[in-house]
Design a protein around this motif. Structure first.
Motif, short mmCIF file in Angstrom:
data_model
loop_
_atom_site.label_atom_id
_atom_site.label_comp_id
_atom_site.label_asym_id
_atom_site.label_seq_id
_atom_site.Cartn_x
_atom_site.Cartn_y
_atom_site.Cartn_z
N GLY A 182 34.03 36.82 45.65
CA GLY A 182 35.25 37.15 44.92
C GLY A 182 35.09 38.28 43.92
O GLY A 182 36.04 38.64 43.23
N GLY B 276 34.72 41.38 44.47
CA GLY B 276 35.45 42.58 44.87
C GLY B 276 34.68 43.49 45.82
O GLY B 276 35.09 44.63 46.07
N LYS B 277 33.59 42.99 46.40
CA LYS B 277 32.76 43.82 47.29
C LYS B 277 33.53 44.24 48.54
O LYS B 277 33.61 45.42 48.87
CB LYS B 277 31.48 43.06 47.71
CG LYS B 277 30.66 42.55 46.54
CD LYS B 277 29.41 41.81 47.00
CE LYS B 277 29.66 40.53 47.76
NZ LYS B 277 30.30 39.44 46.97
N THR B 278 34.11 43.23 49.22
CA THR B 278 34.81 43.54 50.47
C THR B 278 36.00 44.46 50.21
O THR B 278 36.25 45.40 50.97
CB THR B 278 35.27 42.23 51.16
OG1 THR B 278 34.09 41.49 51.49
CG2 THR B 278 36.08 42.49 52.41
N THR B 279 36.72 44.19 49.12
CA THR B 279 37.88 45.03 48.81
C THR B 279 37.44 46.48 48.57
O THR B 279 38.07 47.42 49.05
CB THR B 279 38.61 44.48 47.56
OG1 THR B 279 38.83 43.09 47.76
CG2 THR B 279 39.92 45.16 47.34
N GLU C 191 27.90 42.79 53.59
CA GLU C 191 27.14 41.54 53.70
C GLU C 191 26.54 41.33 55.10
O GLU C 191 26.84 40.32 55.75
CB GLU C 191 28.03 40.34 53.36
CG GLU C 191 28.53 40.40 51.93
CD GLU C 191 28.28 39.12 51.15
OE1 GLU C 191 27.33 38.41 51.44
OE2 GLU C 191 29.06 38.87 50.23
N1 LIG Z 1 44.73 40.42 50.63
C1 LIG Z 1 44.52 39.81 49.46
N2 LIG Z 1 45.50 39.29 48.74
C2 LIG Z 1 45.30 38.70 47.55
N3 LIG Z 1 44.07 38.59 46.98
C3 LIG Z 1 43.04 39.10 47.65
C4 LIG Z 1 43.19 39.74 48.93
N4 LIG Z 1 41.97 40.16 49.34
C5 LIG Z 1 41.09 39.80 48.38
N5 LIG Z 1 41.73 39.17 47.37
C6 LIG Z 1 41.11 38.64 46.15
O1 LIG Z 1 40.39 39.70 45.54
C7 LIG Z 1 39.17 39.22 44.98
C8 LIG Z 1 38.00 40.01 45.55
O2 LIG Z 1 37.85 39.65 46.91
P1 LIG Z 1 36.72 40.28 47.83
O3 LIG Z 1 36.89 39.70 49.19
O4 LIG Z 1 36.74 41.75 47.69
O5 LIG Z 1 35.41 39.71 47.13
P2 LIG Z 1 33.92 39.74 47.65
O6 LIG Z 1 33.09 40.19 46.52
O7 LIG Z 1 33.83 40.51 48.91
O8 LIG Z 1 33.66 38.22 47.92
P3 LIG Z 1 33.09 37.50 49.25
O9 LIG Z 1 31.61 37.62 49.13
O10 LIG Z 1 33.59 36.10 49.07
O11 LIG Z 1 33.67 38.20 50.43
C9 LIG Z 1 39.12 37.73 45.29
O12 LIG Z 1 39.57 37.02 44.16
C10 LIG Z 1 40.07 37.57 46.45
O13 LIG Z 1 40.67 36.29 46.44
#
Ligand SMILES: Nc1ncnc2c1ncn2[C@@H]1O[C@H](COP(=O)(O)OP(=O)(O)OP(=O)(O)O)[C@@H](O)[C@H]1O
Length: 312
Positions: A37, A39-42, A158
Motif C-alpha cells: 500500500g 504506492g509502489k505499483t501506482t 515485485e
Molecule cells: N484504482 C485504485 N483506486 C483506489 N485506490 C487505489 C487504487 N489503486 C491503488 N489504490 C490505493 O493506493 C495505495 C497504493 O497502492 P499500491 O498498489 O500502489 O501500493 P503498493 O506499494 O504497490 O502495495 P502492494 O505491495 O500491496 O502492491 C493503496 O492504499 C491502494 O489501496
C-alpha cells in the motif's frame, strides 16, 4: 534515465503517490522498497504509461510519459506484479510472439532469444508450455520477455512476490547476471535485503513519498566494517561491564537477561581476541555469535545520520 518531478496520483481524495521526485541515472538500478500500500505499483504503473499521473511529470529515456507514451513503451520492458501467461504457447513461441509485437527482425529475435534464455536459465525449457512452468520459471521468463525488444529501461514490479525461497534465490542470481546488460532499472520489493545485492541505490517509499534514499555500496561498507555480536552468558551485568569496559572496538552494548548484544567494529582476528578477553576476565560465555546484519536498521540509521548531518 528515469526522472520524476512532483509525480502525484490521486484516487478520489486519496493520494497514493505524493509529489514523488526520483532520479535514476542511465545504467543504474534503483530499488523501490515499501510496505503493502506504500504506492509502489501506482508509481511503476505511471512510469509504464498504464496509469495517468494526476499531476507532476515523469520522463523516461527522454520521453514524457503523458506526451509520448508510445516512445516510452518502446523504451521500457515492464513486468507487472501479477501477470497471466498464454496457455498454449511454448517458451520459444511466447518470446517470439512478443518480439513480433515489437517488429524485431527474425534473425535478431532468434539470437536474442537464445541469449536471454541462457541468462534466465531456461534453455532446457524452451519447448515446454508456458503454463507448465513453475511460478519461479514463469517469473524468469517474464524478465526475458521484457528484454526481447532490447529496451534501455526495465521496470519490474515485485518480481519476487509469491515465490518460494529457492525460486527467490534463483531469481536473485538472474537479476545479478542482468546487471551486465547495463540497463536502467527500477525494481520494487517490500523486502529491502532482497534488493541489496542487485540495486545501486535504494529508496524507501512510505505513504506515496520517498522517506529515505541511500547508496547500496555505502550500506555494504558500513555493514562489513561493523558487526553485531550476540554473547549469551549467565554472568552478571557488573562482570560484563568490567570485562567490556576498555575494549575500543566495542561501540555499543545492550544488556539482556540472557546475555549481551555488542556492536563491534574490529577485524575478525580482533573479534576472537574479544572472546579470549571475556573468558580471561571471568565471563562465562555459553554462546558467542555474529548476528546477521539487520540491513533495514542499518539503512534507517544511515539515512537518519545523513539527515541529521544536514546533507542530501
Ligand atoms: N484504482 C485504485 N483506486 C483506489 N485506490 C487505489 C487504487 N489503486 C491503488 N489504490 C490505493 O493506493 C495505495 C497504493 O497502492 P499500491 O498498489 O500502489 O501500493 P503498493 O506499494 O504497490 O502495495 P502492494 O505491495 O500491496 O502492491 C493503496 O492504499 C491502494 O489501496
Amino acid at each position: 534515465m528515469i526522472q520524476t518531478q512532483h509525480l502525484t496520483k490521486k484516487f478520489g481524495r486519496f493520494t497514493a503517490v505524493d509529489k514523488l521526485n526520483l532520479y535514476v541515472p542511465e545504467g543504474t538500478v534503483f530499488g523501490l522498497v515499501g510496505e503493502n500500500g506504500a504506492g509502489k505499483t501506482t508509481t511503476l504503473s505511471m512510469l509504464a504509461t498504464l496509469s495517468t499521473p494526476t499531476s507532476g511529470k515523469a520522463v523516461i529515456n527522454g520521453y514524457d510519459v503523458v506526451r509520448h507514451p508510445s516512445d516510452v513503451r518502446r523504451s521500457i520492458g515492464f513486468m507487472p506484479d501479477s501477470f497471466g501467461v498464454y496457455d498454449d504457447l511454448s517458451v520459444d513461441e511466447y518470446l517470439e510472439f512478443y518480439a513480433d509485437c515489437y517488429a524485431v527482425p527474425r534473425a535478431v529475435m532468434q539470437k536474442r532469444r537464445q541469449d536471454l534464455l541462457e541468462r534466465v536459465q531456461l534453455v532446457d525449457k524452451r519447448h515446454t508450455y508456458v503454463n507448465a512452468l513453475s511460478r519461479g520459471m514463469q517469473q524468469r521468463l517474464e524478465i526475458a520477455r521484457c528484454l526481447m525488444h532490447n529496451p534501455p529501461v526495465l521496470i519490474l514490479d515485485e518480481p519476487a512476490s509469491g515465490l518460494d525461497p529457492r525460486s527467490r534465490i534463483e531469481l536473485r542470481s538472474v537479476l545479478k547476471e542482468l546487471k551486465a546488460l547495463k540497463k536502467t532499472v527500477v525494481i520494487s520489493s517490500h523486502i529491502l535485503y532482497e534488493l541489496a545485492e542487485f540495486a545501486d541505490e535504494i529508496g524507501i517509499l512510505r505513504r506515496g513519498q520517498i522517506a529515505a534514499v541511500a547508496s547500496v555500496s555505502v550500506m555494504l561498507q558500513h555493514s562489513s566494517s561493523q558487526r553485531t555480536l550476540w554473547i549469551a552468558t549467565k554472568s552478571s551485568q557488573h562482570v560484563l561491564e568490567q570485562a567490556l569496559r576498555d575494549v575500543p572496538e566495542v561501540s555499543s552494548v545492550t544488556y539482556f537477561p540472557e546475555g549481551v548484544e555488542v556492536i563491534y567494529q574490529g577485524t575478525l582476528e580482533e573479534q576472537s581476541e574479544l572472546l579470549l578477553k571475556l573468558l580471561r576476565r571471568g565471563v562465562r560465555v555459553s554462546q558467542f555469535a555474529e548476528r546477521p546484519t539487520d540491513i533495514e536498521a542499518l539503512f534507517l540509521r544511515l539515512t537518519s545520520e545523513r539527515e541529521e548531518g544536514g546533507s542530501a
